[in-house]
Design a protein around this motif. Structure first.
Motif, short mmCIF file in Angstrom:
data_model
loop_
_atom_site.label_atom_id
_atom_site.label_comp_id
_atom_site.label_asym_id
_atom_site.label_seq_id
_atom_site.Cartn_x
_atom_site.Cartn_y
_atom_site.Cartn_z
N GLN A 160 0.83 -1.20 0.00
CA GLN A 160 0.00 0.00 0.00
C GLN A 160 0.87 1.25 0.00
N THR A 161 1.91 1.24 -0.82
CA THR A 161 2.88 2.33 -0.84
C THR A 161 3.59 2.35 -2.19
N ASP A 162 4.26 3.46 -2.47
CA ASP A 162 5.14 3.55 -3.63
C ASP A 162 6.60 3.38 -3.24
N ALA A 163 6.87 2.99 -2.00
CA ALA A 163 8.24 2.78 -1.55
C ALA A 163 8.85 1.56 -2.23
N ASN A 164 10.17 1.44 -2.15
CA ASN A 164 10.90 0.40 -2.86
C ASN A 164 11.67 -0.51 -1.92
N MET A 165 12.02 -1.70 -2.43
CA MET A 165 13.06 -2.53 -1.83
C MET A 165 14.34 -2.25 -2.61
N GLN A 166 15.35 -1.70 -1.94
CA GLN A 166 16.57 -1.25 -2.61
C GLN A 166 17.75 -2.14 -2.26
N HIS A 167 18.48 -2.56 -3.31
CA HIS A 167 19.71 -3.33 -3.11
C HIS A 167 20.82 -2.39 -2.65
N GLN A 168 21.53 -2.80 -1.59
CA GLN A 168 22.59 -1.96 -1.05
C GLN A 168 23.97 -2.62 -1.10
N GLN A 169 24.03 -3.93 -0.91
CA GLN A 169 25.34 -4.59 -0.81
C GLN A 169 25.21 -6.04 -1.26
N ASN A 170 26.13 -6.46 -2.16
CA ASN A 170 26.14 -7.83 -2.67
C ASN A 170 26.41 -8.83 -1.56
N PRO A 171 25.99 -10.10 -1.77
CA PRO A 171 25.29 -10.62 -2.95
C PRO A 171 23.83 -10.17 -2.98
N ASN A 172 23.17 -10.45 -4.13
CA ASN A 172 21.77 -10.08 -4.26
C ASN A 172 20.94 -10.70 -3.15
N SER A 173 19.95 -9.96 -2.71
CA SER A 173 19.00 -10.50 -1.76
C SER A 173 17.92 -11.29 -2.49
N ILE A 174 17.09 -12.01 -1.74
CA ILE A 174 16.15 -12.98 -2.31
C ILE A 174 14.75 -12.71 -1.78
N LEU A 175 13.76 -12.75 -2.67
CA LEU A 175 12.36 -12.71 -2.29
C LEU A 175 11.69 -13.97 -2.81
N ASN A 176 11.26 -14.84 -1.91
CA ASN A 176 10.53 -16.06 -2.27
C ASN A 176 9.06 -15.85 -1.96
N ASN A 177 8.23 -15.86 -3.00
CA ASN A 177 6.79 -15.68 -2.80
C ASN A 177 6.06 -17.00 -2.95
N ASN A 178 5.56 -17.51 -1.83
CA ASN A 178 4.74 -18.71 -1.82
C ASN A 178 3.29 -18.40 -1.49
N GLY A 179 2.98 -17.13 -1.31
CA GLY A 179 1.62 -16.70 -1.01
C GLY A 179 1.12 -15.75 -2.09
N THR A 180 0.62 -14.59 -1.67
CA THR A 180 0.11 -13.59 -2.61
C THR A 180 0.71 -12.23 -2.29
N GLY A 230 -0.44 6.15 -6.04
CA GLY A 230 -0.39 7.54 -5.63
C GLY A 230 -0.26 8.47 -6.83
N ASP A 231 0.36 9.61 -6.61
CA ASP A 231 0.56 10.57 -7.70
C ASP A 231 1.64 10.07 -8.65
N GLY A 232 1.53 10.44 -9.89
CA GLY A 232 2.58 10.12 -10.87
C GLY A 232 2.57 8.67 -11.27
N ASP A 233 3.78 8.10 -11.41
CA ASP A 233 3.94 6.75 -11.95
C ASP A 233 3.50 5.65 -11.00
N SER A 234 3.64 5.88 -9.71
CA SER A 234 3.24 4.91 -8.69
C SER A 234 3.87 3.54 -8.91
N VAL A 235 5.20 3.53 -8.92
CA VAL A 235 5.94 2.29 -9.13
C VAL A 235 6.61 1.86 -7.84
N THR A 236 6.46 0.59 -7.48
CA THR A 236 7.24 -0.01 -6.42
C THR A 236 8.27 -0.93 -7.06
#
Length: 267
Positions: A186-206, A213-219
């Motif tokens: 419920q936001t336009d905030a981001n998950m930002q990479h800061q330091q290697n190695p790459n982080s991981i997002l495993n989605n097993n749900g929804t 919001g205003d403008g592009d509204s990209v997360t």
């Protein structure tokens, strides 16, 4: 002692503590090490200095850290809530089941260590850092609120309905997020990479992007994503900036509403 405190450097290697009162560490400097046996019906409060428990303890009231360092080096059972309200650190190097909720509300607060912290109630992450090789399991879900959130190496596992209402999530050193229920963005905030190695997002749900919001509204999600669940864009856009793996059981769903085509972007 029901209302007393401990300050300075102490080592209670073979002491026993039992009582209906609480324990409060108030030293501005120094370290206290607690061994022996420890049963506490009252609250455990760390206001300063460092207190280290080297034996299993049971706390039947809240644990509150407002300053200093509280270190749990053996199995600890918390039959109430945990609150990181100030700039203090909670270092869990063993299993710590929490039957209540967990609140982290200060940008300087830190949950760290090599152990697993399992929260039955809601985890309220307003700001602050989670780090170390251990794991945070949010069995009651997590509310990620406006503020700065830092996930360094640690694994965050979400097992109940959760919302992300604001605040950047900074990812370091291969941190992992496992979503096993619903995560509503419920936001336009981001998950930002800061330091290697790459982080991981495993989605097993929804995972649903429901805010525009205003403008592009990209997360933007700057983590390697494996989708075995459902990804849904009801409003705005999701941009995946690292590798994207779609399993045979996962689904991608895009809702077209009011003539506006909301989209996924994989780059």
């Amino acid at each position: 002692h029901p209302s007393g405190g401990i300050s300075g450097n102490h080592n209670f290697a073979a002491a026993s503590f039992t009582g209906a009162g609480g324990f409060r560490m108030v030293a501005s400097t120094g370290m206290t090490t607690i061994g022996g046996t420890y049963t506490l019906a009252g609250p455990l409060i760390a206001d300063g200095g460092k207190v280290s428990f080297t034996i299993p303890i049971t706390v039947s009231d809240d644990i509150t850290v407002t300053g200093g360092v509280l270190e749990l080096n053996s199995a600890t059972t918390v039959n109430a809530d945990v609150e990181l309200l100030g700039g203090g650190d909670l270092i869990a190097n063993a299993s710590v089941p929490v039957s209540g909720g967990f609140t982290q509300s200060n940008n300087s607060s830190l949950l760290g260590g090599t152990g697993t912290v399992t929260v039955t109630g809601k985890y309220s992450w307003e700001s602050g850092t989670q780090q170390g090789s251990g794991e945070t399991i949010a069995n009651g879900g997590i509310d990620i609120m406006p503020g700065n959130h830092y996930l360094r190496e640690r694994t965050l596992t979400i097992n109940d309905a959760s919302v992300w209402t604001g605040g950047l999530i900074y990812l370091y050193l291969g941190a992992t997020i496992n979503n096993n229920d619903t995560l509503d963005i419920q936001t336009d905030a981001n998950m930002q990479h800061q330091q290697n190695p790459n982080s991981i997002l495993n989605n097993n749900g929804t995972i649903t992007k429901s805010f525009s919001g205003d403008g592009d509204s990209v997360t933007s999600i700057a983590a390697d994503l494996t989708n075995a669940g459902s990804l849904s864009v009801a409003s705005g856009s999701l941009a995946f900036q690292r590798t994207f793996t779609q399993t045979s059981t996962g689904t991608l769903f895009v809702d077209i509403a009011d003539g506006a085509f909301d989209s996924f972007a994989v780059s």
